[in-house]
Design a protein around this motif. Structure first.
Motif, PDB file in Angstrom:
ATOM      1  N   THR A  67       0.625  -1.181   0.120  1.00 56.17           N
ATOM      2  CA  THR A  67      -0.116  -0.117   0.172  1.00 56.17           C
ATOM      3  C   THR A  67       0.878   1.230  -0.073  1.00 56.17           C
ATOM      4  O   THR A  67       0.548   2.349  -0.389  1.00 56.17           O
ATOM      5  CB  THR A  67      -0.936   0.034   1.114  1.00 56.17           C
ATOM      6  OG1 THR A  67      -0.369  -0.222   2.363  1.00 56.17           O
ATOM      7  CG2 THR A  67      -1.874  -0.965   1.228  1.00 56.17           C
ATOM      8  N   ALA A  68       1.944   1.227   0.481  1.00 57.28           N
ATOM      9  CA  ALA A  68       2.894   2.337   0.753  1.00 57.28           C
ATOM     10  C   ALA A  68       3.276   2.695  -0.860  1.00 57.28           C
ATOM     11  O   ALA A  68       3.549   3.703  -1.147  1.00 57.28           O
ATOM     12  CB  ALA A  68       4.085   2.163   1.542  1.00 57.28           C
ATOM     13  N   THR A  69       3.608   1.554  -1.468  1.00 58.97           N
ATOM     14  CA  THR A  69       4.252   1.746  -2.876  1.00 58.97           C
ATOM     15  C   THR A  69       3.143   2.420  -3.602  1.00 58.97           C
ATOM     16  O   THR A  69       3.330   3.173  -4.378  1.00 58.97           O
ATOM     17  CB  THR A  69       4.908   0.475  -3.410  1.00 58.97           C
ATOM     18  OG1 THR A  69       5.756   0.061  -2.596  1.00 58.97           O
ATOM     19  CG2 THR A  69       5.196   0.486  -4.808  1.00 58.97           C
ATOM     20  N   ALA A  70       2.020   1.860  -3.600  1.00 56.07           N
ATOM     21  CA  ALA A  70       0.732   2.249  -4.150  1.00 56.07           C
ATOM     22  C   ALA A  70       0.397   3.884  -4.209  1.00 56.07           C
ATOM     23  O   ALA A  70      -0.044   4.610  -4.861  1.00 56.07           O
ATOM     24  CB  ALA A  70      -0.661   1.489  -3.911  1.00 56.07           C
ATOM     25  N   ASP A  71       0.880   4.235  -2.759  1.00 58.99           N
ATOM     26  CA  ASP A  71       0.540   5.505  -2.320  1.00 58.99           C
ATOM     27  C   ASP A  71       1.757   6.662  -2.789  1.00 58.99           C
ATOM     28  O   ASP A  71       1.880   7.720  -2.513  1.00 58.99           O
ATOM     29  CB  ASP A  71       0.207   5.833  -0.926  1.00 58.99           C
ATOM     30  CG  ASP A  71      -1.168   5.049  -0.582  1.00 58.99           C
ATOM     31  OD1 ASP A  71      -2.041   4.970  -1.563  1.00 58.99           O
ATOM     32  OD2 ASP A  71      -1.210   4.646   0.611  1.00 58.99           O
ATOM     33  N   GLY A  72       2.736   5.938  -3.466  1.00 60.27           N
ATOM     34  CA  GLY A  72       4.046   6.879  -3.897  1.00 60.27           C
ATOM     35  C   GLY A  72       4.950   6.900  -2.786  1.00 60.27           C
ATOM     36  O   GLY A  72       5.799   7.759  -2.944  1.00 60.27           O
ATOM     37  N   GLU A  73       4.926   6.199  -1.673  1.00 59.89           N
ATOM     38  CA  GLU A  73       5.770   6.396  -0.735  1.00 59.89           C
ATOM     39  C   GLU A  73       6.851   5.235  -0.926  1.00 59.89           C
ATOM     40  O   GLU A  73       6.603   4.102  -1.593  1.00 59.89           O
ATOM     41  CB  GLU A  73       4.995   6.112   0.701  1.00 59.89           C
ATOM     42  CG  GLU A  73       4.020   7.441   0.854  1.00 59.89           C
ATOM     43  CD  GLU A  73       3.283   7.223   2.007  1.00 59.89           C
ATOM     44  OE1 GLU A  73       3.709   6.203   2.814  1.00 59.89           O
ATOM     45  OE2 GLU A  73       2.252   8.137   2.593  1.00 59.89           O
ATOM     46  N   ALA A  74       7.848   5.271  -0.119  1.00 68.13           N
ATOM     47  CA  ALA A  74       9.008   4.374   0.011  1.00 68.13           C
ATOM     48  C   ALA A  74       8.275   2.969   0.857  1.00 68.13           C
ATOM     49  O   ALA A  74       7.661   3.293   1.789  1.00 68.13           O
ATOM     50  CB  ALA A  74      10.075   4.766   0.912  1.00 68.13           C
ATOM     51  N   ASP A  77       8.751   3.014   4.481  1.00 67.48           N
ATOM     52  CA  ASP A  77       8.436   4.089   5.464  1.00 67.48           C
ATOM     53  C   ASP A  77       7.869   3.547   7.030  1.00 67.48           C
ATOM     54  O   ASP A  77       8.195   4.026   8.067  1.00 67.48           O
ATOM     55  CB  ASP A  77       7.596   4.967   4.896  1.00 67.48           C
ATOM     56  CG  ASP A  77       8.541   5.982   3.949  1.00 67.48           C
ATOM     57  OD1 ASP A  77       9.726   5.848   3.914  1.00 67.48           O
ATOM     58  OD2 ASP A  77       7.784   6.723   3.307  1.00 67.48           O
ATOM     59  N   ALA A  78       6.591   2.820   7.009  1.00 67.69           N
ATOM     60  CA  ALA A  78       6.096   2.447   8.198  1.00 67.69           C
ATOM     61  C   ALA A  78       7.014   1.610   8.828  1.00 67.69           C
ATOM     62  O   ALA A  78       7.185   1.695  10.320  1.00 67.69           O
ATOM     63  CB  ALA A  78       4.921   1.665   7.882  1.00 67.69           C
ATOM     64  N   ALA A  79       7.756   0.663   8.466  1.00 68.97           N
ATOM     65  CA  ALA A  79       8.835  -0.310   9.221  1.00 68.97           C
ATOM     66  C   ALA A  79      10.037   0.794   9.912  1.00 68.97           C
ATOM     67  O   ALA A  79      10.272   0.373  11.001  1.00 68.97           O
ATOM     68  CB  ALA A  79       9.485  -1.029   8.380  1.00 68.97           C
ATOM     69  N   VAL A  80      10.551   1.750   9.173  1.00 65.68           N
ATOM     70  CA  VAL A  80      11.298   2.687   9.581  1.00 65.68           C
ATOM     71  C   VAL A  80      11.088   3.241  10.921  1.00 65.68           C
ATOM     72  O   VAL A  80      11.517   3.568  12.034  1.00 65.68           O
ATOM     73  CB  VAL A  80      11.963   3.461   8.722  1.00 65.68           C
ATOM     74  CG1 VAL A  80      12.684   4.575   9.251  1.00 65.68           C
ATOM     75  CG2 VAL A  80      12.883   2.914   7.437  1.00 65.68           C
ATOM     76  N   LYS A  81       9.700   4.001  10.798  1.00 66.75           N
ATOM     77  CA  LYS A  81       9.012   4.549  12.185  1.00 66.75           C
ATOM     78  C   LYS A  81       9.033   3.595  13.105  1.00 66.75           C
ATOM     79  O   LYS A  81       9.344   3.999  14.257  1.00 66.75           O
ATOM     80  CB  LYS A  81       7.573   5.186  11.609  1.00 66.75           C
ATOM     81  CG  LYS A  81       7.814   6.283  10.637  1.00 66.75           C
ATOM     82  CD  LYS A  81       6.436   6.803  10.180  1.00 66.75           C
ATOM     83  CE  LYS A  81       6.344   7.869   9.292  1.00 66.75           C
ATOM     84  NZ  LYS A  81       4.908   8.315   8.721  1.00 66.75           N
ATOM     85  N   GLN A  82       8.360   2.312  12.781  1.00 67.09           N
ATOM     86  CA  GLN A  82       8.527   1.523  14.074  1.00 67.09           C
ATOM     87  C   GLN A  82       9.772   1.087  14.529  1.00 67.09           C
ATOM     88  O   GLN A  82       9.823   0.888  15.694  1.00 67.09           O
ATOM     89  CB  GLN A  82       7.617   0.129  13.373  1.00 67.09           C
ATOM     90  CG  GLN A  82       7.228  -0.945  14.493  1.00 67.09           C
ATOM     91  CD  GLN A  82       6.107  -0.440  15.296  1.00 67.09           C
ATOM     92  OE1 GLN A  82       5.611   0.356  14.987  1.00 67.09           O
ATOM     93  NE2 GLN A  82       5.512  -1.497  15.922  1.00 67.09           N
ATOM     94  N   MET A  83      10.944   0.965  13.554  1.00 66.69           N
ATOM     95  CA  MET A  83      12.202   0.604  14.182  1.00 66.69           C
ATOM     96  C   MET A  83      12.756   1.872  14.930  1.00 66.69           C
ATOM     97  O   MET A  83      13.528   1.648  15.928  1.00 66.69           O
ATOM     98  CB  MET A  83      13.016   0.620  12.727  1.00 66.69           C
ATOM     99  CG  MET A  83      14.402  -0.298  13.242  1.00 66.69           C
ATOM    100  SD  MET A  83      15.331  -0.365  11.658  1.00 66.69           S
ATOM    101  CE  MET A  83      14.169  -1.256  10.786  1.00 66.69           C
ATOM    102  N   VAL A  84      12.156   3.185  14.924  1.00 69.32           N
ATOM    103  CA  VAL A  84      12.797   4.235  15.536  1.00 69.32           C
ATOM    104  C   VAL A  84      12.053   4.145  17.084  1.00 69.32           C
ATOM    105  O   VAL A  84      12.967   4.113  17.808  1.00 69.32           O
ATOM    106  CB  VAL A  84      12.252   5.770  15.123  1.00 69.32           C
ATOM    107  CG1 VAL A  84      12.408   6.823  16.033  1.00 69.32           C
ATOM    108  CG2 VAL A  84      12.931   5.714  13.528  1.00 69.32           C
ATOM    109  N   PHE A  85      10.931   3.565  17.193  1.00 64.80           N
ATOM    110  CA  PHE A  85      10.447   3.471  18.338  1.00 64.80           C
ATOM    111  C   PHE A  85      11.004   2.160  19.140  1.00 64.80           C
ATOM    112  O   PHE A  85      11.144   2.125  20.444  1.00 64.80           O
ATOM    113  CB  PHE A  85       8.758   3.145  18.247  1.00 64.80           C
ATOM    114  CG  PHE A  85       7.973   4.626  18.110  1.00 64.80           C
ATOM    115  CD1 PHE A  85       7.914   5.349  19.310  1.00 64.80           C
ATOM    116  CD2 PHE A  85       7.738   4.740  16.734  1.00 64.80           C
ATOM    117  CE1 PHE A  85       7.212   6.729  18.941  1.00 64.80           C
ATOM    118  CE2 PHE A  85       7.019   6.192  16.656  1.00 64.80           C
ATOM    119  CZ  PHE A  85       6.731   6.753  17.671  1.00 64.80           C
TER     120      PHE A  85
END
Length: 426
Positions: A67-74, A77-85
């Motif tokens: 879904t991130a790719t379909a929305d034009g995002e990397a 992205d969601a996994a990196v945000k989760q990795m930060v936490f």
């Protein structure tokens, strides 16, 4: 005529500076305490928490990439945000594991007050509603769920109150006051945002703490009945909850495919598609925007679809091992506060995991609670990691752990004595 005895120099030929010999010895003793062997419960809880966190990062990446790719995002992205936490939460877990039990007793009231105050922010302009629930806040572009931190604060507070009144728990008045009114008000702040799933987890936490405090069964049953009655009333008086509950009871859910049965059906189909060995990591079909909340409440469906029955069994085994380590703490401790707090935290984490998995399996109606350690959501991950750190701190107080630590310190002191230079013969 006086004679002066020669001063004995330590090995290496260097003489210690005046006034610093004791400080160096203290430093060596403190280092011995840091490097002392940890109990097996520590290793079991820490390793399962870390493995579940890493497992969750992988599954969040897989579930959100399409879904991130379909929305034009990397796609990451969601996994990196989760990795930060995760990068914040894991060090916090080990920092919390070094704090003494006296610290957790002292912050019980402040933790509850902070949790309730933080939860009340959802009713300010910072609050954000989603799917009928007002249980989030948005600060500087970051979304947080305050009720996740309220869980830990409530667990510590309930344990502290029951610990202070441990000699009076044979009387129902002392069990109920101030426990029931204060805990009820804290849970009411979550119910005011229409989040029944989180409120049920908080109720289970309080009941678990009551059970492990050793109150009489007749006193324990009454709060349980009151909690069940409250949940039933809240379900009946809400048209949205009743609709979801009736769809759960519907034996032919296909008749309501485009309404309330859509999400549960796709969750079951995802599990069924995986079979025993799964379709392979990253090969989920449901993640192509078929299954709503696939990275949150339904992350277990992705595990079953991509890794099959074997992957689901691994997740269940890790949670079982986590529970085993926590229950060993409850069984071995001599401190009532440790037993009650560990019991409440264990019921929260393991109970919430069972509820989440039960929803995916259609054993329970859709309740909207995340899978601990694995679901996408930074505040959920932070709260369970810090709660695990509290359990790790408790493992250091177990009688066997204290004995092993003292034996390690004594052995280190004995080695230093043997290595110390002996005075030359006169």
């Amino acid at each position: 005529m006086t004679t002066t005895q020669p001063r004995i120099r330590p090995a290496g030929g260097t003489e210690p500076e005046p006034g610093r010999g004791g400080r160096g010895l203290a430093a060596r003793v403190n280092l011995g305490r840091v490097l002392a062997p940890v109990p097996s419960e520590f290793l079991l809880i820490a390793s399962t928490a870390l493995l579940l966190t890493v497992f969750g990062l992988v599954m969040v990446l897989s579930a959100t990439s399409a879904t991130a790719t379909a929305d034009g995002e990397a796609p990451w992205d969601a996994a990196v945000k989760q990795m930060v936490f995760a990068a914040i939460g894991v060090p916090l877990m080990f920092i919390a594991s070094r704090l003494p039990v006296s610290f957790w007793k002292r912050i019980a009231w402040p933790a509850l007050i902070f949790g309730v105050a933080f939860q009340l922010l959802v009713f300010t302009p910072l609050g954000n509603a989603s799917d009928g629930n007002r249980n989030w806040i948005v600060i500087a572009g970051f979304q947080a769920q305050p009720s996740e931190f309220l869980k830990l604060g409530l667990a510590l507070w309930v344990a502290f109150v029951l610990f202070r009144k441990r000699t009076l728990l044979t009387k129902w008045q002392h069990v109920f006051i101030p426990l029931v009114p204060v805990a009820g008000l804290a849970i009411a702040t979550v119910l005011a945002g229409h989040d029944l799933g989180t409120a049920m987890v908080l109720v289970l936490l309080v009941l678990g703490a009551l059970y492990f405090s050793g109150v009489k069964l007749r006193i324990f049953v009454l709060p349980a009945i009151l909690a069940a009655a409250a949940v039933a009333v809240l379900a009946v008086t809400s048209p949205d909850r009743m609709r979801r509950f009736m769809s759960f009871l519907n034996p032919n859910c296909l008749d309501d495919y485009y309404n309330d049965c859509y999400q549960p059906l796709h969750g079951i189909w995802g599990l069924a598609n995986g079979g025993i060995f799964g379709l392979g990591l990253g090969n989920s079909r449901e993640k192509y925007d078929w299954l709503p909340a696939i990275a949150n409440d339904y992350i277990f469906a992705v595990v079953g679809e991509e890794l099959g029955l074997i992957g689901c069994a691994v997740v269940l085994t890790l949670f079982a091992l986590y529970a085993v380590g926590a229950f060993h703490v409850i069984r071995k401790t001599d401190d009532p506060f440790v037993r009650i707090a560990a019991g409440g935290i264990t019921v929260w984490v393991v109970g919430q995991a069972l509820i989440n998995i039960g929803v995916v399996l259609r054993v329970f109606p859709v309740l909207g609670v995340p899978l601990p350690f694995m679901s996408q959501g930074g505040t959920s991950l932070l709260s369970v990691l810090v709660a695990s750190g509290v359990l790790l701190a408790f493992t250091r107080t177990l009688p066997d752990a204290v004995a092993r630590r003292q034996a390690s310190i004594d052995a280190a002191a004995a080695r230093r004595r043997r290595a110390a230079p002996r005075p030359a013969p006169r």
